[in-house]
Design a protein around this motif. Structure first.
Motif, PDB file in Angstrom:
ATOM      1  N   VAL A  19      39.150 -46.486  59.773  1.00  0.00           N
ATOM      2  CA  VAL A  19      39.742 -47.528  60.222  1.00  0.00           C
ATOM      3  C   VAL A  19      41.170 -48.089  59.817  1.00  0.00           C
ATOM      4  O   VAL A  19      41.333 -48.356  58.626  1.00  0.00           O
ATOM      5  N   ALA A  68      45.198 -49.835  60.240  1.00  0.00           N
ATOM      6  CA  ALA A  68      46.116 -50.886  60.837  1.00  0.00           C
ATOM      7  C   ALA A  68      46.906 -51.134  59.833  1.00  0.00           C
ATOM      8  O   ALA A  68      47.010 -50.987  58.807  1.00  0.00           O
ATOM      9  N   LYS A  93      41.711 -55.527  60.098  1.00  0.00           N
ATOM     10  CA  LYS A  93      40.889 -54.452  59.629  1.00  0.00           C
ATOM     11  C   LYS A  93      39.651 -55.081  58.943  1.00  0.00           C
ATOM     12  O   LYS A  93      38.659 -54.759  59.203  1.00  0.00           O
ATOM     13  N   ASP A 122      36.968 -50.960  51.441  1.00  0.00           N
ATOM     14  CA  ASP A 122      38.173 -51.690  51.762  1.00  0.00           C
ATOM     15  C   ASP A 122      39.236 -51.631  50.658  1.00  0.00           C
ATOM     16  O   ASP A 122      39.049 -52.748  49.691  1.00  0.00           O
ATOM     17  N   TYR A 123      40.283 -50.878  50.388  1.00  0.00           N
ATOM     18  CA  TYR A 123      40.704 -50.114  51.211  1.00  0.00           C
ATOM     19  C   TYR A 123      41.247 -48.869  50.579  1.00  0.00           C
ATOM     20  O   TYR A 123      41.465 -48.944  49.034  1.00  0.00           O
ATOM     21  N   LEU A 130      38.637 -48.105  55.131  1.00  0.00           N
ATOM     22  CA  LEU A 130      39.660 -48.989  55.760  1.00  0.00           C
ATOM     23  C   LEU A 130      41.002 -48.172  54.944  1.00  0.00           C
ATOM     24  O   LEU A 130      40.962 -47.850  53.965  1.00  0.00           O
ATOM     25  N   GLN A 176      45.739 -48.397  55.362  1.00  0.00           N
ATOM     26  CA  GLN A 176      46.823 -48.949  55.644  1.00  0.00           C
ATOM     27  C   GLN A 176      47.607 -47.925  56.381  1.00  0.00           C
ATOM     28  O   GLN A 176      47.441 -46.857  56.291  1.00  0.00           O
TER      29      GLN A 176
END
Length: 420
Positions: free
Chosen positions: A187, A189, A195, A299-300, A338, A340
């Motif tokens: 995931v 973003a 996120k 995360d993350y 997650l 970046q």
């Protein structure tokens, strides 16, 4: 040719258990499979600690060794073994090498015994012993192709819906079939798009179904994450936690939300930094509750400390995504990781993310089963007819369709809702 003794494999396995004590539950080794006396003593101490439900580490193993610590090479030898382990990913391979060496040793002993006094009866005994050693030292066999085909057929007839864990967002679930066991789901973003909020909503949905969610946060503390979950469940503006300007209705709704969350099977780790610590935490959760339906959220990615330093970031990221993917397969759980996105997004007219915007994109794309990008038009344009809309862009789906799903996103609460 398989060696009679594999010192390096024995050190690798014992060192891996010292680094991650939960690994002992996945080993099929017995003390006799180790050739070296000091390794036998160390492994026996590890087994005793495991039987007593103790956390396996160097001090615990040292305690169980007692005076025998002098025979194994002192505490410094245990430290040396642990420090030699760069990754535990290959520990099952090393276990197989130990068993291979054991089988060869036992076969050689039986053959030498026969050649010293050959006879028909001795030959029969030799054949029987060789077969016994082969079976005794072997790992549990992989299922055959036929076994898998039967399993697939049974699942097909038994299935009455999607095979994965549902997110409760119908359109998203229709595309993904739910989060599948063994899948690595990315995931990604830009910062502050949502996120973490999206991941917390997925964890909450999973827990509401009576299932187990584990969140490993490298960016926020447990208390902050629980505040955000409470805001989403109670629909309390997240800013009010800073100003303490709660209304009576806020107090009532937050109290109800806290009561509900306290009953969830939810675990948050906020002090795991290295890939080894993350792997240990995940294994521990699965072993503590093996019958639960687990999802794992990390995360993350870019904040994880790799096992070793590389000159290039993409290689470092690739090493970590590969380890996490292998862990998802081994533990049979979906892991949502997650990530970046690079600043390259900001330089384009169309800000919707592309695969090339992932930092270390080639390695991530190779390991991931599903890659989702989050995009909000109101992140870039204050005046838009798509305010409070989050686009979930499925850019890669190894076993299904790609496309875009729109969800409602109430930023003040950190709450996602379906738009169907």
């Amino acid at each position: 040719m398989t060696a009679l003794v594999n010192y390096e494999a024995e050190v690798a396995v014992l060192g891996a258990v010292l680094v991650d004590g939960t690994l002992i539950k996945d080993l099929e080794l017995e003390v006799k499979h180790f050739y070296h006396k000091n390794h036998q003593l160390i492994y026996r101490s590890m087994q005793k600690a495991s039987e007593q439900q103790e956390f396996i580490d160097i001090p615990v193993v040292t305690t169980h060794l007692g005076k025998a610590i002098h025979e194994v090479g002192e505490v410094s030898y245990l430290l040396k073994m642990a420090e030699s382990v760069a990754t535990t990913v290959n520990f099952k391979h090393h276990e197989r090498l130990i068993k291979d060496a054991y089988r060869i040793r036992k076969g050689r002993e039986a053959a030498l015994k026969y050649t010293s006094n050959p006879s028909e009866e001795g030959l029969d005994a030799l054949i029987k012993n060789l077969q016994h050693f082969r079976e005794e030292g072997a790992n549990r066999q992989e299922k055959t192709t036929y076994d898998y085909l039967i399993e697939l057929t049974e699942e097909m007839y038994a299935s009455d819906g999607p095979t994965g864990f549902m997110s409760t967002y119908q359109e998203l679930d229709d595309m993904t079939g739910g989060w599948q066991k063994g899948d690595l789901i990315i995931v990604a973003a830009r910062p502050s798009v949502g996120k973490t909020a999206f991941a917390l909503n997925l964890a909450a949905s999973h827990c509401k179904n009576g299932d187990a969610a584990t969140i490993i946060s490298l960016e926020m503390g447990s208390k902050q994450l629980l505040q955000r979950m409470t805001s989403a469940e109670a629909r309390v503006n997240g800013q009010k936690w800073r100003t303490s300007s709660f209304s009576e209705k806020d107090y009532q709704q937050a109290s109800l939300a806290v009561g509900e969350i306290s009953n969830w099977d939810l675990t948050i780790f906020d002090k795991k930094r290295t890939i080894s610590e993350i792997r240990y935490a995940i294994r521990g959760q699965i072993h503590q509750n093996p019958d639960a339906k687990h999802i794992i959220i990390v995360d993350y990615l870019q904040m994880i400390i790799p096992a070793k330093q590389y000159d290039r970031e993409d290689i470092s990221i690739g090493e970590m995504t590969r380890e996490i993917k292998l862990l998802a397969i081994e533990m049979e759980v979906p892991i949502l990781l997650l990530s970046q996105l690079s600043r390259g997004v900001e330089a384009r007219h169309n800000k919707r993310p592309l695969m090339s915007d992932l930092r270390g994109s080639g390695n991530i794309e190779q390991d991931a089963d599903l890659i989702m990008f989050l995009y909000r038009e109101d992140y870039y344009q204050k005046e838009t007819d798509k305010a409070d809309v989050m686009e979930v862009i499925l850019q890669k789906h190894r076993n299904g369709p790609v496309g875009t799903v729109e969800l409602g996103f109430f930023k003040e609460y950190g709450q996602f809702v379906g738009r169907g």
